[in-house]
Write an enzyme that holds these catalytic residues in place. Structure first.
Site, PDB file in Angstrom:
ATOM      1  N   HIS A 173      46.363  22.971  -7.319  1.00 10.95           N
ATOM      2  CA  HIS A 173      45.444  23.696  -8.206  1.00 10.95           C
ATOM      3  C   HIS A 173      44.072  23.008  -8.301  1.00 10.95           C
ATOM      4  O   HIS A 173      43.374  23.140  -9.293  1.00 10.95           O
ATOM      5  CB  HIS A 173      46.049  23.835  -9.609  1.00 10.95           C
ATOM      6  CG  HIS A 173      47.493  24.218  -9.623  1.00 10.95           C
ATOM      7  ND1 HIS A 173      47.962  25.360  -8.995  1.00 10.95           N
ATOM      8  CD2 HIS A 173      48.587  23.599 -10.160  1.00 10.95           C
ATOM      9  CE1 HIS A 173      49.284  25.433  -9.154  1.00 10.95           C
ATOM     10  NE2 HIS A 173      49.678  24.392  -9.845  1.00 10.95           N
ATOM     11  N   ARG A 174      43.717  22.260  -7.260  1.00 14.76           N
ATOM     12  CA  ARG A 174      42.453  21.516  -7.200  1.00 14.76           C
ATOM     13  C   ARG A 174      42.378  20.413  -8.260  1.00 14.76           C
ATOM     14  O   ARG A 174      41.296  19.932  -8.584  1.00 14.76           O
ATOM     15  CB  ARG A 174      41.237  22.457  -7.336  1.00 14.76           C
ATOM     16  CG  ARG A 174      41.088  23.449  -6.177  1.00 14.76           C
ATOM     17  CD  ARG A 174      40.908  22.700  -4.853  1.00 14.76           C
ATOM     18  NE  ARG A 174      40.609  23.587  -3.742  1.00 14.76           N
ATOM     19  CZ  ARG A 174      41.532  24.099  -2.919  1.00 14.76           C
ATOM     20  NH1 ARG A 174      42.810  23.853  -3.135  1.00 14.76           N
ATOM     21  NH2 ARG A 174      41.174  24.852  -1.905  1.00 14.76           N
TER      22      ARG A 174
END
Length: 216
Positions: A194-195
């Protein structure tokens, strides 16, 4: 305006291989760097020792290029180059440089900041003697970063010098050498889902390493 043949805005992937926690860190950052470099070599990444070297010219214009790491210890790292090259000219003006190892396949990056200092002739000579003979001759051929009319110029000069040094030891060119970079800042980056990447920054402060986790 260039018309794109592919929509690169949709190209993305998740980083899921592993994380990086404070418990994974070492007291000395170069110990962690050594671990990561060994893993990059064991994974047989192409050019695992290649690093992007960032310098700045007299006008403040940044430049980057890939060079090869040839030695490292707890104090810093070493690379070799032509001393009349663009990068060497920049370092003579401003010895503060950046180095970056892009180990994409392992979802890792390492950023280093430090100061470059030219190596002694004895250190340069020792490494030069370890190079393949054709690479030694190649160092004589290339006046790095200067304009040339064609590749034929390089190949003709190489054959000329190969004949000249046929029975002799190839001397170390006066315009060829190396640099030791004393590192004072390192950042270790590990890709996350999710970065939410993991980033840890080591900074040398008051005779010790200060470690901070950075937001992704």
């Amino acid at each position: 305006m260039i018309k794109q043949s592919i929509d690169i805005s949709t190209l993305r992937r998740e980083y899921t291989q592993r994380g990086l926690r404070r418990t994974d860190l070492t007291l000395e950052p170069m110990q962690l760097f050594e671990q990561w470099l060994k893993e990059a070599c064991l994974a047989q990444l192409p050019d695992a020792t290649a690093m992007s070297l960032g310098t700045v010219d007299t006008n403040g214009q940044p430049y980057q290029r890939l060079v090869l790491l040839k030695y490292f210890d707890h104090h810093g790292i070493v690379f070799y180059t032509n001393l009349t090259s663009r990068k060497a000219t920049h370092i003579a003006y401003n010895p503060r440089i950046s180095l970056h190892f892009p180990w994409h396949a392992l979802e890792r990056q390492v950023l280093m900041l430090g100061q470059a200092e030219q190596l002694s002739f004895n250190d340069v000579k020792k490494y030069f003697r370890s190079r393949p003979r054709d690479s030694q001759i190649g160092a004589w051929v290339s006046r790095q970063s200067t304009p040339i009319s064609s590749r034929d110029v390089l190949e003709s000069k190489f054959l000329e010098l190969k004949g000249k040094f046929f029975q002799d030891e190839v001397p170390v060119p006066s315009f060829w050498g190396g640099y030791r970079v004393t590192i004072d800042t390192l950042e270790f980056w590990q890709g996350g889902q999710h970065r939410l990447h993991d980033r840890f920054l080591y900074r040398w402060e008051n005779d010790g390493w200060k470690i901070d986790r950075l937001a992704p």
